[in-house]
Design an enzyme around this catalytic site. Sequence first.
Site, short mmCIF file in Angstrom:
data_model
loop_
_atom_site.label_atom_id
_atom_site.label_comp_id
_atom_site.label_asym_id
_atom_site.label_seq_id
_atom_site.Cartn_x
_atom_site.Cartn_y
_atom_site.Cartn_z
N GLN A 1 -5.54 -6.93 -0.44
CA GLN A 1 -6.12 -7.59 -1.63
C GLN A 1 -7.53 -7.05 -1.93
OE1 GLN A 1 -4.62 -9.83 0.98
NE2 GLN A 1 -2.83 -9.04 -0.03
N HIS B 1 0.85 -1.19 0.00
CA HIS B 1 0.00 0.00 0.00
C HIS B 1 0.88 1.24 0.00
CE1 HIS B 1 -3.48 -2.40 2.08
NE2 HIS B 1 -3.03 -2.98 0.99
P1 GDP Z 1 -3.43 -0.48 -2.48
O1 GDP Z 1 -2.66 -1.74 -2.48
O2 GDP Z 1 -4.89 -0.68 -2.72
O3 GDP Z 1 -3.18 0.38 -1.27
O4 GDP Z 1 -2.90 0.36 -3.72
P2 GDP Z 1 -1.35 0.53 -4.17
O5 GDP Z 1 -0.70 1.46 -3.23
O6 GDP Z 1 -0.73 -0.78 -4.41
O7 GDP Z 1 -1.54 1.16 -5.61
C1 GDP Z 1 -2.22 2.36 -5.79
C2 GDP Z 1 -1.24 3.40 -6.38
O8 GDP Z 1 -1.99 4.49 -6.86
C3 GDP Z 1 -0.30 3.99 -5.35
O9 GDP Z 1 0.92 4.29 -5.99
C4 GDP Z 1 -0.98 5.27 -4.91
O10 GDP Z 1 -0.08 6.28 -4.46
C5 GDP Z 1 -1.62 5.70 -6.20
N1 GDP Z 1 -2.87 6.46 -6.06
C6 GDP Z 1 -3.88 6.26 -5.17
N2 GDP Z 1 -4.90 7.10 -5.43
C7 GDP Z 1 -4.53 7.81 -6.53
C8 GDP Z 1 -5.18 8.81 -7.33
O11 GDP Z 1 -6.32 9.20 -7.08
N3 GDP Z 1 -4.48 9.29 -8.40
C9 GDP Z 1 -3.22 8.87 -8.72
N4 GDP Z 1 -2.63 9.38 -9.79
N5 GDP Z 1 -2.58 7.91 -7.99
C10 GDP Z 1 -3.23 7.41 -6.93
P1 IMO Z 2 -2.81 -5.11 -2.14
O1 IMO Z 2 -3.23 -5.17 -0.69
C1 IMO Z 2 -2.51 -7.11 -5.99
C2 IMO Z 2 -2.09 -11.46 -5.94
C3 IMO Z 2 -0.79 -12.03 -6.43
C4 IMO Z 2 -1.27 -13.36 -6.98
C5 IMO Z 2 -2.34 -13.77 -5.99
C6 IMO Z 2 -1.87 -14.73 -4.90
O2 IMO Z 2 -1.60 -4.29 -2.37
O3 IMO Z 2 -3.97 -4.76 -3.00
P2 IMO Z 2 -0.36 -14.46 -2.74
O4 IMO Z 2 1.06 -14.04 -2.58
O5 IMO Z 2 -1.32 -13.60 -1.97
O6 IMO Z 2 -0.59 -15.90 -2.48
O7 IMO Z 2 -0.69 -14.24 -4.30
O8 IMO Z 2 -2.80 -12.58 -5.39
N1 IMO Z 2 -1.95 -10.46 -4.87
C7 IMO Z 2 -2.13 -9.15 -5.05
N2 IMO Z 2 -2.36 -8.44 -6.16
N3 IMO Z 2 -2.46 -6.48 -4.81
C8 IMO Z 2 -2.25 -7.17 -3.67
O9 IMO Z 2 -2.33 -6.62 -2.45
C9 IMO Z 2 -2.03 -8.57 -3.76
N4 IMO Z 2 -1.78 -9.55 -2.87
C10 IMO Z 2 -1.75 -10.70 -3.55
O10 IMO Z 2 -0.23 -11.22 -7.43
O11 IMO Z 2 -1.89 -13.17 -8.23
MG MG Z 3 -1.09 -2.68 -3.47
#
Ligand code: GDP
Ligand code: IMO
Ligand code: MG
Length: 427
Positions: free
Chosen positions: A227, A41
């Site tokens: 996830q 995240h």
């Molecule tokens: P999460 O796993 O659901 O917390 O999401 P991630 O952090 O893996 O991926 C979301 C990405 O999008 C991160 O790099 C955030 O900083 C970015 N992000 C979240 N909200 C926004 C938005 O509204 N606009 C843009 N451009 N980036 C965003």
């Molecule tokens: P956040 O919280 C995206 C995907 C992996 C794989 C499957 C199983 O950042 O949204 P695992 O290691 O959990 O057994 O993998 O789930 N996966 C995610 N994809 N965001 C995640 O977490 C993920 N956590 C696991 O890529 O396809």
């Molecule tokens: Mg993520």
Amino acid sequence: MPGIIVVGTQWGDEGKGKATDQLGGDVDMVVKFNGGNNAGHTVVVDGESYALHLLPAGILSEKATPIIGAGVVVDPDALFSEIEAMEARGVDCSRLVISANAHVIPPYNRSLDKLNEVALGKSLIGTTGRGIGPTYADKMNRTGLRIQDLLDPELVRSQVTLNVEAKLRGFPEEQIPEDFKKDFEIDSIVETLVEYGRRIEPRIVDTSLLVNNALEAGETVLFEAGQAAMLDIDHGTYPYVTSSTAIAAGALAGVGVGPTLIDRVIGVAKAYTTRVGSGPFPTEMHGEDGEHLRDLGGEFGVTTGRARRVGWLDLVILRYARRVNGLTDIALTKLDVLDTYDTIQVAVGYEVDGIFMAEMPVLQRDFARAVPVYREMPGWKEDISGVRRFEDLPTEARDYVTFIEEQVGCRISTIGVGQARDAAIVR
Ligand code: GDP
Ligand code: IMO
Ligand code: MG
């Protein structure tokens, strides 16, 4: 508004970390309830980017107590490296507490996760290799190690011995690559885990009691999912899923609270769709179109650095996520990423064997061959990253948002227009 659950509505990486952080100022506790350090995240505060894996996003809030709930699987190596990295950046981790009942990811499960993937060959799931699946399997098999078990050296030794012996029966030692062998050495595993137990002991609490007391006292508790619905063990695209309950119900079981204490369930939805790892993805964009959107959105994994698969928004998936989570509202993220498109496609349903479907097909084989039925919408061709009020968005962007609301039957309460904490429109 005391009990709030934040969940992912697609295949993860929707921006749950940012959504959680945004609410952080008003929140007393942030509880991670499922998954482990497979999550990634990203939260951007004052221009500084933080990648959180095992730590709840609440760690960045000055006031909230960050909590790791019973439904989480904890790799102590990863936990302490993340705490050290955060503290080195001036983030206070002293308030972090961990459920006595959370399960521990031992080193052999990390190795087995990777070896299982190799054994699957072309059918691999594309896991994060963090040992998540094998550890939840041990938990269900009732052979796992819990955080509280680390306080009993004899128990650690007997459980580790039992597990390593059983696992080596399934994966004979000669098939284990040299660099993985240390992950199966009983004495060193026991020694390390017992030492981790000593370090974790002051943080061990009954998280169910803590959270229930807070909710009953009128405090605000945010439950942060890892996830997402489509990666959920029961409701996702099995077997291409993670091994935990990532939908809202997981917050109840994974922390030990009842449904009557939950007031709001926020589904975080990206304005388009992404997926990491294998499995069906009806609106996936391939070739140059895909690369273009991936670059615009910076769609590279926070945990493994893998390029995320990308595609248009899929309203069948959002309707499904609304239903399985009982969403009260949606936080739409990354609308700014679509700023430059002339036209935007949105899947309103699927066609399978010439039959239109507005809901998720019952059989996954139909989902895997579903042909998206798109509605083409005009783009807004304008930089919206500075907009903070809904009425200041270009008409086309407002139409996109209201179309999603109508189609999904759920209110969109915030719209993300950038990475920063304040880059959002709150409605
Ligand atoms: P999460 O796993 O659901 O917390 O999401 P991630 O952090 O893996 O991926 C979301 C990405 O999008 C991160 O790099 C955030 O900083 C970015 N992000 C979240 N909200 C926004 C938005 O509204 N606009 C843009 N451009 N980036 C965003
Ligand atoms: P956040 O919280 C995206 C995907 C992996 C794989 C499957 C199983 O950042 O949204 P695992 O290691 O959990 O057994 O993998 O789930 N996966 C995610 N994809 N965001 C995640 O977490 C993920 N956590 C696991 O890529 O396809
Ligand atoms: Mg993520």
